[in-house]
Design a protein around this motif. Structure first.
Motif, PDB file in Angstrom:
ATOM      1  N   THR A  63       0.843  -1.187   0.000  1.00  0.00           N
ATOM      2  CA  THR A  63       0.000   0.000   0.000  1.00  0.00           C
ATOM      3  C   THR A  63       0.881   1.241   0.000  1.00  0.00           C
ATOM      4  OG1 THR A  63      -1.660  -1.207   1.266  1.00  0.00           O
ATOM      5  CG2 THR A  63      -1.860   1.188   1.218  1.00  0.00           C
ATOM      6  N   LEU A  76      -2.484   6.703  -3.579  1.00  0.00           N
ATOM      7  CA  LEU A  76      -2.505   6.720  -2.117  1.00  0.00           C
ATOM      8  C   LEU A  76      -3.532   5.745  -1.557  1.00  0.00           C
ATOM      9  CD1 LEU A  76      -2.150  10.508  -1.250  1.00  0.00           C
ATOM     10  CD2 LEU A  76      -0.449   8.705  -0.961  1.00  0.00           C
ATOM     11  N   ASP A  77      -3.105   5.005  -0.546  1.00  0.00           N
ATOM     12  CA  ASP A  77      -3.958   4.054   0.183  1.00  0.00           C
ATOM     13  C   ASP A  77      -4.515   2.944  -0.701  1.00  0.00           C
ATOM     14  OD1 ASP A  77      -3.590   5.537   2.579  1.00  0.00           O
ATOM     15  OD2 ASP A  77      -5.149   6.930   1.937  1.00  0.00           O
ATOM     16  N   HIS A  91       7.025   9.158  -0.790  1.00  0.00           N
ATOM     17  CA  HIS A  91       5.984   8.226  -0.383  1.00  0.00           C
ATOM     18  C   HIS A  91       6.632   6.974   0.207  1.00  0.00           C
ATOM     19  CE1 HIS A  91       4.003  10.803  -3.298  1.00  0.00           C
ATOM     20  NE2 HIS A  91       2.840  10.417  -2.794  1.00  0.00           N
ATOM     21  N   GLU A 136       1.645   5.051   0.787  1.00  0.00           N
ATOM     22  CA  GLU A 136       1.265   6.076   1.744  1.00  0.00           C
ATOM     23  C   GLU A 136       2.106   7.318   1.509  1.00  0.00           C
ATOM     24  OE1 GLU A 136       1.867   4.489   5.648  1.00  0.00           O
ATOM     25  OE2 GLU A 136       0.432   2.862   5.356  1.00  0.00           O
ATOM     26  N   LYS A 137       1.576   8.484   1.848  1.00  0.00           N
ATOM     27  CA  LYS A 137       2.331   9.730   1.773  1.00  0.00           C
ATOM     28  C   LYS A 137       3.390   9.689   2.872  1.00  0.00           C
ATOM     29  CE  LYS A 137       2.437  13.914  -0.067  1.00  0.00           C
ATOM     30  NZ  LYS A 137       2.871  14.105  -1.435  1.00  0.00           N
TER      31      LYS A 137
END
Length: 100
Positions: free
Chosen positions: A34, A70-71, A48, A36-37
């Motif tokens: 996954t 994202l996510d 990221h 993520e920032k």
């Protein structure tokens, strides 16, 4: 005689440095997880993170907008950036492909 010795030492030093640089190779990384920032971290690189099941990667890309993923669970492909990890952080990957 001194000039020849200094010149010989200079040539040896330069040759040694260039062979180290030529020995560096980039490796391809493929990982799933996954995206993520990147928030506040102890290391200061990447934009990221990819949270895989057993490993975390710092990510950057000059060609792909990683915010678009994202996510989301994705598979990334890219090249490991030489000289990383530093400061106890994860490996840095320059992402060239993202798949769902």
């Amino acid at each position: 005689m001194k000039k020849k010795l200094v010149l010989a030492l200079f040539v040896v030093a330069i040759s040694g440095c260039s062979s180290v640089k030529n020995g560096e190779k980039t490796s391809t990384v493929t990982a799933s997880g996954t995206i993520e920032k990147l928030g506040i971290t102890t290391f200061q690189y990447g934009t990221h993170l990819l949270k895989a099941d057993n490993k975390t990667y710092a990510l950057k890309s000059g060609t792909i907008n990683l915010d678009s993923y994202l996510d989301k669970k994705v598979t990334i492909k890219g090249k490991k950036v030489m000289g990383y990890p530093v400061d106890g952080g994860p490996e840095l990957v320059d992402v060239t492909l993202v798949r769902f």
